[in-house]
Design an enzyme around this catalytic site. Structure first.
Site, PDB file in Angstrom:
ATOM      1  N   HIS A   1     -43.012  11.391   6.499  1.00  0.00           N
ATOM      2  CA  HIS A   1     -42.806  12.690   5.868  1.00  0.00           C
ATOM      3  C   HIS A   1     -41.549  12.729   4.999  1.00  0.00           C
ATOM      4  O   HIS A   1     -41.367  13.693   4.244  1.00  0.00           O
ATOM      5  CB  HIS A   1     -42.750  13.786   6.926  1.00  0.00           C
ATOM      6  CG  HIS A   1     -44.101  14.345   7.267  1.00  0.00           C
ATOM      7  ND1 HIS A   1     -44.935  14.898   6.318  1.00  0.00           N
ATOM      8  CD2 HIS A   1     -44.772  14.435   8.442  1.00  0.00           C
ATOM      9  CE1 HIS A   1     -46.047  15.304   6.885  1.00  0.00           C
ATOM     10  NE2 HIS A   1     -45.978  15.031   8.182  1.00  0.00           N
TER      11      HIS A   1
ATOM     12  N   ASP B   1     -63.961  10.912  -2.756  1.00  0.00           N
ATOM     13  CA  ASP B   1     -65.159  10.125  -3.050  1.00  0.00           C
ATOM     14  C   ASP B   1     -64.755   8.826  -3.747  1.00  0.00           C
ATOM     15  O   ASP B   1     -64.334   8.828  -4.897  1.00  0.00           O
ATOM     16  CB  ASP B   1     -66.106  10.941  -3.934  1.00  0.00           C
ATOM     17  CG  ASP B   1     -67.397  10.204  -4.244  1.00  0.00           C
ATOM     18  OD1 ASP B   1     -67.552   9.040  -3.810  1.00  0.00           O
ATOM     19  OD2 ASP B   1     -68.252  10.792  -4.934  1.00  0.00           O
TER      20      ASP B   1
END
Length: 279
Positions: free
Chosen positions: A3, A222
């Site tokens: 992070h 995708d």
């Protein structure tokens, strides 16, 4: 993933850009790599107390008993859109909230309240709720689209376990709403300066961390063979973490994933049962 480098939103933007490249497409969201946008001020200006880093005394022996990392039961609880609507109406029923509550606020209040009760915290035990708020639109000026960094801020709510248990759901939800209201440009920049000066880490004693992935765009990744069938974590990163994960084809349901001691998990299930029984 670290992070210090980026948050979940930036991570998903990276994955989706990677997927576009794999399909031979140009980047629809080029990354902004200017890390100076969120640099600490010189000199630092710590204008808020930042209780999210405060150490809480463990009066209930939670680290020794209820959160033994080697003796944990893990469960997933699915909240349908209908159960989420009922939960929001329940939180609003007594008129104690200043505004309409969201699904996240109602579900966070419920989980915090139920978990504190299930773990048999002493009534005087202070318990802290920590969760991240996306600060991209809250900074002045807002962070640019495609900012590749960490644009979230950790906010908090603090309450005694006895009050969470004995008061209605609206009490816990009001704490969550107040925690969200803390997040302003000045608060976030104060947090950046606080961390720059102290390098502090949030204390996890008697704490609950809620992290929500329900708005992350896993479903759009995708790589050339269609949308993902499923996405989610392999495991929870800390025993104090509860994860909200979107569920179902329409992604309108929310799965709540958490770990507790076997005894506490049985009690947690009983507390949540009325909220789920009509699913």
């Amino acid at each position: 993933m670290n992070h210090c480098m980026f948050d979940g939103i930036a991570a998903m933007e990276f994955v989706n850009s990677w997927a576009e490249t794999a399909r031979g497409l140009p980047l629809s969201n080029p990354p902004i790599l200017d890390r100076s946008i969120l640099a600490a001020r010189v000199p630092p200006q710590i204008n808020h107390p930042h209780t999210e880093f405060q150490e809480i005394e463990d009066l209930s022996a939670l680290q020794d008993l209820s959160l033994d990392a080697h003796n944990m039961a893990y469960r997933s609880f699915c909240f349908s859109p209908e159960s989420l609507d009922r939960l929001k109406k329940k939180a609003m029923a007594d008129g104690a909230l200043p505004r309409q509550c969201t699904s996240f606020e109602a579900l966070s209040g419920l989980v915090w309240k139920a978990r504190s009760e299930a773990m048999d915290m002493k009534p005087e035990q202070k318990t802290k709720l920590l969760f991240a708020v996306d600060g991209r639109a809250k900074f002045v000026p807002p962070l640019p689209r495609g900012y590749m960094g960490n644009g979230i801020v950790l906010t908090f709510a603090l309450a005694e376990a006895g009050q969470l248990r004995d008061k209605p759901l609206s009490n816990a939800v009001r704490h969550v709403q107040d925690a969200i209201a803390l997040v302003t440009d000045d608060y976030m920049r104060s947090a950046i300066d606080f961390f720059e000066v102290t390098r502090a880490r949030p204390s996890l004693a008697a704490s609950l961390i809620i992290t929500t992935w329900s708005k992350l765009s896993f479903h759009t990744s995708d790589f050339g063979w269609g949308e993902p069938v499923h996405s989610g974590p392999v495991t929870l990163p800390e025993k104090e973490v509860v994860l909200f994960l979107s569920h179902g084809k329409a992604r309108k349901s929310v799965n709540v994933l958490l770990g507790l001691s076997p005894k506490a998990m049985l009690k947690f299930e009983e507390i949540l049962k009325p909220e789920l029984e009509l699913n």
